[in-house]
Design a protein around this motif. Structure first.
Motif, short mmCIF file in Angstrom:
data_model
loop_
_atom_site.label_atom_id
_atom_site.label_comp_id
_atom_site.label_asym_id
_atom_site.label_seq_id
_atom_site.Cartn_x
_atom_site.Cartn_y
_atom_site.Cartn_z
N ILE A 327 -30.42 3.13 0.25
CA ILE A 327 -30.28 4.59 0.17
C ILE A 327 -29.14 5.07 1.07
O ILE A 327 -28.29 5.87 0.68
CB ILE A 327 -31.59 5.30 0.57
N GLY A 328 -29.12 4.58 2.30
CA GLY A 328 -28.21 5.12 3.30
C GLY A 328 -26.77 4.71 3.17
O GLY A 328 -25.88 5.38 3.71
N ILE A 329 -26.51 3.62 2.45
CA ILE A 329 -25.13 3.15 2.35
C ILE A 329 -24.29 4.09 1.49
O ILE A 329 -23.07 4.13 1.59
CB ILE A 329 -25.09 1.71 1.78
N TYR A 330 -24.95 4.90 0.66
CA TYR A 330 -24.24 5.82 -0.24
C TYR A 330 -23.91 7.11 0.52
O TYR A 330 -24.48 8.16 0.30
CB TYR A 330 -25.12 6.12 -1.47
N ASP A 331 -22.95 7.00 1.42
CA ASP A 331 -22.58 8.16 2.24
C ASP A 331 -21.32 8.81 1.69
O ASP A 331 -20.32 8.96 2.38
CB ASP A 331 -22.40 7.76 3.70
N VAL A 332 -21.38 9.21 0.42
CA VAL A 332 -20.23 9.83 -0.24
C VAL A 332 -20.12 11.28 0.22
O VAL A 332 -21.07 12.05 0.07
CB VAL A 332 -20.38 9.76 -1.77
N PRO A 333 -18.98 11.69 0.77
CA PRO A 333 -18.85 13.08 1.26
C PRO A 333 -19.08 14.09 0.14
O PRO A 333 -18.65 13.87 -1.01
CB PRO A 333 -17.41 13.14 1.77
N PRO A 361 -42.02 1.97 13.34
CA PRO A 361 -41.77 3.07 14.28
C PRO A 361 -40.72 2.74 15.34
O PRO A 361 -40.07 3.64 15.86
CB PRO A 361 -43.14 3.30 14.93
N ASP A 362 -40.55 1.49 15.66
CA ASP A 362 -39.60 1.11 16.72
C ASP A 362 -38.28 0.64 16.10
O ASP A 362 -38.28 -0.13 15.13
CB ASP A 362 -40.18 0.00 17.59
N GLY A 363 -37.18 1.08 16.69
CA GLY A 363 -35.87 0.64 16.23
C GLY A 363 -35.46 1.31 14.93
O GLY A 363 -36.00 2.35 14.53
N HIS A 364 -34.48 0.72 14.27
CA HIS A 364 -33.99 1.20 12.98
C HIS A 364 -33.45 2.63 13.05
O HIS A 364 -33.52 3.38 12.08
CB HIS A 364 -35.08 1.12 11.91
N ASP A 365 -32.91 3.02 14.21
CA ASP A 365 -32.44 4.40 14.35
C ASP A 365 -31.26 4.69 13.44
O ASP A 365 -31.13 5.81 12.93
CB ASP A 365 -32.06 4.67 15.81
N ALA A 366 -30.38 3.71 13.22
CA ALA A 366 -29.23 3.94 12.34
C ALA A 366 -29.70 4.18 10.91
O ALA A 366 -29.21 5.09 10.22
CB ALA A 366 -28.27 2.76 12.40
N ALA A 367 -30.64 3.37 10.45
CA ALA A 367 -31.18 3.56 9.10
C ALA A 367 -31.89 4.89 9.00
O ALA A 367 -31.77 5.61 8.00
CB ALA A 367 -32.13 2.42 8.75
N ARG A 368 -32.65 5.25 10.04
CA ARG A 368 -33.36 6.52 10.06
C ARG A 368 -32.37 7.69 9.97
O ARG A 368 -32.58 8.67 9.26
CB ARG A 368 -34.21 6.62 11.33
#
Length: 660
Positions: A327-333, A361-368
């Protein structure tokens, strides 16, 4: 009206469920065919009579009217008895078929062939194969011979030829020469005068390892052209024969030249090395869709479609971390504040929310962070009440803030650029916030330059262009438009031109006579054709033309066929009162919803304010004044970078003069 019309074969029509619509007799079909050929233009009754009969009967005009009435009953069966037709309309001295571009197979076919010329070869093959499948036989197969139908058939045959040859060229570019051969072999038999087709067939055979067959085709072309057409092959075909005999190197350079060869080799290696059912393949697919989206047109449409499929496949794996990455890789402006596909956007937001709930709950802040930014960007264009940030919009605003906080804490430029895009999309809590968006645009440019994020640098310039327009700083807007265009040209970003072309139409509208402004807007609208952005195009041209007329004190030109798209609810009251139907305008204003809090927010409220002033609706006048006061120093609608209804202050003055 969900009728589909077909002329690529016998003249036919189908309803929304795919059922055949009865069109009565051959003259009914001929009338419909003649109106399709006119392409939404009016055909006078006298012209219809001339075109449909060599020797018209005495009651020809009456017969035409009878045919039209029967066609209307067939094509719009649910239309109330005295309601005006919307599809086959009467205009002036004749009739016009006001069908949508995608509801007539011939029109749709021509658009697909034009668009395919701008697509990557693989997508062009898919698009052209689909388009060619729409042919059910010779065009207008059951319409009697007449000059107008012969001319149209000839034109469509030429388009079909371009489609067949274009698909063959795309196959050759992909290195799939053998797949081009069968269709070309049948095609040259039907169209022996198309020397380009003979050339393509011989080349496809040669690249398939069939040199003898390739030479045989060139010689067959010579005999056929001589026997059937009476000419010798042109120099290009003659050179090909010589090149085939000496096995010239340029005949088989590999698919599409050096860059395409590298692509083909790399993709082949990837196919061999990475199994199709792996998580890595899914993530790579999502990344490819991100790159495809910025190509515009069919690429953008395909990216949206395949993105959803990739997310759905990731969810089926049951691994929230993989799903979050897909989901997150699609960062199209995104710079326009209306979705191109609202249902798809809601689905993606729901998928992102599900994934957030199931992430450890722990980590994965970039994905979040990326999931939260996705929610903020995809949650644009909701319809709130007069209370800002309610319901789903409150969640989107919260997600934007959380994504920004995470990105700043992680000190990641790509995350921060994506998060700032979400913050921009949720920066419409009230009118008059263009300075806030200008600051977001400025930071986006700085972050993008620091991280080498070209598409986000373009986004920042477009956001600043919009914000500068809102406060009448057109010199500043010019600078940002020029900067965006330079980046777009250097990095091959065709969608940028859509926004800068519309901006320059706005500049024309600010300084030139109405006719020049309208022409500039029509040219800008043409560039949207095939751009893959229905959320931007839908209803925009009529709104721009209305802005020109109102700013010059002209009575709006009303056309029942105009498609106002998502703006219809807020335009209708003004159109009704301008047409003299004050009571209908009052009814339309009663309990009118607040427009979406987006780039057109102030513009829509100014139209509503004008209608309320003209009808004396004090309650709506009060609501409009309350919403517009924070933007008193801005130009209404100019924050879109596309059009304006003039200073908001003038509309507020009108409300004051009317007694509010």
């Amino acid at each position: 009206m969900h009728v589909q019309l077909g002329v690529l074969g016998p003249v036919a029509a189908w309803d929304a469920r795919g059922g055949v619509v009865g069109l009565r007799g051959p003259m009914h079909r001929a009338v419909l065919a003649r109106l399709v050929v006119a392409r939404r233009r009016v055909v006078p009754v006298t012209r219809l009579v001339e075109d449909l009969w060599e020797e018209p009967p005495a009651d020809a005009v009456s017969a035409i009217r009878t045919f039209v009435a029967a066609l209307r009953r067939a094509l719009e069966p649910d239309r109330p008895p005295r309601a005006r037709p919307r599809l086959l309309v009467t205009e002036g001295p004749g009739y016009a078929l006001k069908a949508a571009e995608d509801s007539v197979d011939a029109w749709r076919f021509e658009h697909a062939v034009r668009a395919a010329g701008e697509l990557p070869p693989a997508e062009a093959v898919r698009r052209l194969t689909e388009a060619l499948s729409w042919w059910r036989g010779p065009a207008y197969a059951d319409v009697p011979e007449a000059p107008w139908v012969r001319s149209e058939r000839s034109r469509l045959i030429d388009v079909e030829c371009r489609a067949v040859e274009g698909r063959a060229e795309a196959y050759l570019s992909l290195g799939a020469s053998a797949e081009a051969v069968p269709a070309l072999d049948a095609y040259v038999s039907e169209h022996p005068w198309r020397e380009n087709a003979w050339h393509l067939l011989a080349l496809a055979l040669y690249r398939s390892g069939r040199q003898t067959d390739a030479l045989s085709v060139v010689r067959r072309a010579r005999r056929t052209l001589s026997d059937q057409v009476g000419i010798e092959p042109g120099p290009r075909l003659r050179r090909l024969e010589t090149d085939l005999l000496r096995q010239a190197d340029h005949l088989d350079p590999g698919p599409g030249g050096p860059a395409a060869q590298v692509w083909a080799q790399a993709t082949a290696a990837y196919e061999r090395a990475v199994p199709s059912d792996t998580r890595t393949r899914l993530e790579s697919t999502a990344g490819l869709m991100r790159d495809l989206a910025v190509t515009g047109g069919g690429g953008l449409e395909a990216a949206r479609r395949h993105r959803v499929a990739a997310v759905a496949a990731a969810e089926q794996l049951g691994d929230p971390e993989v799903t979050a990455r897909v989901i997150g890789i699609y960062d199209v402006p995104a710079v326009w504040t209306r979705c191109d596909d609202e249902e798809q956007a809601r689905w993606l937001v729901a998928a992102a929310e599900r994934t957030l709930r199931t992430l450890p709950p722990d980590g994965h802040d970039a994905a979040r962070c990326r999931l939260l930014a996705t929610i903020a960007v995809e949650s644009r264009g909701a319809l709130p009440t007069d209370r800002p940030a309610s319901g789903g919009q409150a969640r989107a605003l919260q997600a934007a803030g959380q994504a920004e906080q995470l990105a700043r804490r992680l000190d990641d430029t790509s995350l921060l650029a994506f998060a700032l895009n979400g913050v921009f999309m949720q920066s419409f809590q009230r009118a008059g916030l263009s300075p806030r968006r200008d600051a977001i645009g400025a930071e986006t440019i700085a972050v993008a330059q620091r991280g080498g994020l070209v598409t986000y640098e373009v986004l920042g310039h477009l956001v600043r262009l919009q914000s500068r327009c809102a406060v009448s700083d057109f010199a500043g807007a010019d600078r940002h438009a020029a900067a965006a265009d330079r980046l777009a040209e250097r990095y091959d970003l065709p969608l940028v031109t859509v926004f800068t072309t519309w901006y320059r139409a706005l500049r024309t509208a600010m300084t030139q006579p109405p006719a020049d402004a309208a022409a500039a807007y029509r040219q800008a609208d043409a560039i949207l054709d095939g751009a893959g952005m229905p959320g931007l195009r839908h209803g925009l041209l009529p709104l721009a033309e209305l802005s020109v007329r109102l700013r010059h004190g002209l009575v709006p030109a009303l056309d029942a066929q105009d498609d106002w798209g998502p703006y219809e609810s807020w335009v209708r009251p003004l159109l009704l009162v301008e047409a003299g139907d004050t009571q209908a305008a009052r009814d339309a204003l009663r309990d009118i919803a607040s427009p979406p809090r987006d780039l057109m927010f102030e513009a829509m409220w100014c139209l509503v304010a004008r209608a309320a002033t003209m009808t004396g609706d004090r309650d709506v006048m009060r609501r409009a004044a309350t919403q517009l006061r924070p933007a008193a120093a801005e130009l209404a609608g100019a924050q879109s970078g596309l059009l304006t209804f003039g200073p908001v202050a003038h509309h507020l003055q009108g409300l004051t003069a009317a007694g509010w």
